[in-house]
Design an enzyme around this catalytic site. Sequence first.
Site, PDB file in Angstrom:
ATOM      1  N   ASN A   1      37.424  32.130  36.726  1.00  0.00           N
ATOM      2  CA  ASN A   1      37.547  31.531  38.070  1.00  0.00           C
ATOM      3  C   ASN A   1      36.365  30.634  38.438  1.00  0.00           C
ATOM      4  OD1 ASN A   1      35.932  33.807  38.351  1.00  0.00           O
ATOM      5  ND2 ASN A   1      36.713  34.328  40.370  1.00  0.00           N
TER       6      ASN A   1
ATOM      7  N   LYS B   1      31.788  36.475  25.585  1.00  0.00           N
ATOM      8  CA  LYS B   1      33.239  36.568  25.356  1.00  0.00           C
ATOM      9  C   LYS B   1      33.863  36.041  26.649  1.00  0.00           C
ATOM     10  CE  LYS B   1      37.461  37.956  25.582  1.00  0.00           C
ATOM     11  NZ  LYS B   1      38.269  36.803  25.901  1.00  0.00           N
ATOM     12  N   HIS B   2      34.271  34.779  26.584  1.00  0.00           N
ATOM     13  CA  HIS B   2      34.793  34.150  27.803  1.00  0.00           C
ATOM     14  C   HIS B   2      36.299  34.384  27.910  1.00  0.00           C
ATOM     15  CE1 HIS B   2      34.274  31.938  31.349  1.00  0.00           C
ATOM     16  NE2 HIS B   2      33.348  31.080  30.943  1.00  0.00           N
TER      17      HIS B   2
ATOM     18  N   GLY C   1      35.240  40.621  36.145  1.00  0.00           N
ATOM     19  CA  GLY C   1      36.684  40.494  35.975  1.00  0.00           C
ATOM     20  C   GLY C   1      37.400  41.599  36.714  1.00  0.00           C
TER      21      GLY C   1
ATOM     22  N   GLU D   1      31.032  43.584  37.617  1.00  0.00           N
ATOM     23  CA  GLU D   1      31.300  42.789  38.832  1.00  0.00           C
ATOM     24  C   GLU D   1      32.807  42.624  38.896  1.00  0.00           C
ATOM     25  OE1 GLU D   1      29.184  41.916  40.988  1.00  0.00           O
ATOM     26  OE2 GLU D   1      27.243  41.852  40.004  1.00  0.00           O
TER      27      GLU D   1
ATOM     28  N   CYS E   1      36.296  36.279  43.908  1.00  0.00           N
ATOM     29  CA  CYS E   1      36.177  37.721  44.153  1.00  0.00           C
ATOM     30  C   CYS E   1      35.717  37.985  45.578  1.00  0.00           C
ATOM     31  CB  CYS E   1      35.212  38.342  43.147  1.00  0.00           C
ATOM     32  SG  CYS E   1      33.627  37.520  43.088  1.00  0.00           S
TER      33      CYS E   1
ATOM     34  N   GLU F   1      44.220  43.426  45.523  1.00  0.00           N
ATOM     35  CA  GLU F   1      43.535  42.137  45.652  1.00  0.00           C
ATOM     36  C   GLU F   1      44.569  41.023  45.544  1.00  0.00           C
ATOM     37  OE1 GLU F   1      40.845  41.128  42.423  1.00  0.00           O
ATOM     38  OE2 GLU F   1      39.620  39.963  43.812  1.00  0.00           O
TER      39      GLU F   1
END
Length: 458
Positions: free
Chosen positions: A134, A157-158, A209, A231, A265, A362
């Site tokens: 994001n 690690k994207h 994530g 996070e 977030c 969410e």
Amino acid sequence: MSKDPIIAVNPATEEEVGRYDSIGREELIRKMEQTDICFREWSQRPMDERCQLMKNLADVLESRKEDYAQIITSEMGKVFQAGISEIEKCAWVCRYYAENGPRFLEDEKIQTDASTSYVSFQPLGVILAVMPWNFPFWQVFRFAAPALVAGNTGLLKHASNVPGCAQAIENSFLEAGFPNNAFCNLPISSSRVKEVLENPLVRAATLTGSEKAGSSVALESGKRIKKTVLELGGSDAYLILADADLELAVNQCVKSRLLNAGQSCIGAKRFIVVEEVYHAFMALFLEKMRAAKMGDPTDSDSDFGPLARMDLRDELHKQVERSVDAGANLDLGGRIPPGKGAWYPATVLSNVKPGMPAFDEELFGPVAAVIRAKNEKEAIDLANKSDFGLGAAVFTKDLNKGEDIARNKLQAGSCFVNGLVKSDPRLPFGGIKVSGYGRELSHYGIKEFVNIKTVWIR
Ligand code: NAP
């Protein structure tokens, strides 16, 4: 082990924009070994040198911000100008830690029965960062800048939908003059994160994530007694009290809800409005949500672009439908536009209550859940009636009352009065409850991945 390519798709058009090879098991092991070898040299370099390279990195980011913003826009649909701001913020966090890191990590003298005793902050080694799409640069740099200034090395690690961003980030470190493998991109699928965590060369991990991904990384790390920082998601409540400046409150609420097409977030997600101002708030809120322009993210007129992936758009729509089925009113939007792309309009649900997806889950997109409260006390109770605890805001002209609610009553990692919740390198950032643990940014962030070492000398 599978070596499927990692494919980037433009969510505005559904066209493929990049195809990247993933790496096999041997290559993955080699990269972990090289990052560890690099750590031994990097951690011994004088702090000044590490900080100078971090300043060079800020310069590289600034000089290439348009190229990077273009990759962000094409891979996850962020409005181009917002991509530029994201890169500028990355340069800021690099400079912030280059300038303040040495002070944050100074030895702390402590009087004891020793002739000298103090605390020293030593790097841990290779740290794995599992990151989301994001804010595909910002999330990475807010981890990497403090971690590398402290003397660690990093493995990235994207998210699989931003492989071009991941590669560009690794290249930016090399262009700034960092040694090879100080910060290394791992093009792998999420199912292979376990292989990385199992390797003893990797000392700790951070994940930004979802709750599901966070608990999986925490579980695997826990089995091997490796520290994690998590996070995770949020469902930030914004409280609108009877004496709020409504114009200010609505502007901040709309801005926070639509920022990054609602995929933040710390985006405002639940709007809890006390009865006295409910109708006035709703009228203004609907007017401004309706006026926001969804459009081509390369166009400077667009307020927000598409969502990042088709599956995420479809999931969001189901949450809206389930909330309406459970009794929420659909006051704006809520319909998937025809044609290609992961588009979803600005949407407002009212009459939202606990037990509905719009309250309990969410909503990662431009969907606002408005909740009516009888009074301030009920507004605070509703705000806290959530599994999440990332951010919260309260709008009131009575600053003492606002401060009391923010400081003492709201259960979240960041509580703002009369402003939208935002991250800032100078302030700690992170959550409580299922929003995660640990802190990024500020002096707290740089101390997450260090050995807080006691030294005692007779
Ligand atoms: P995600 O699906 O959890 O993905 C995040 C990263 O975790 C990606 O790199 C993903 O790789 C990886 N991953 C997924 N499942 C995994 C598993 N079982 N084990 C190891 N790694 C795994 O989350 P997202 O949809 O990209 O991001 C949105 C979420 O992130 C939202 O909940 C949002 O609130 C949260 N977020 C939190 C913060 C914060 O600071 N608190 C900031 C931004 C976003 P693949 O892409 O390959 O699956």
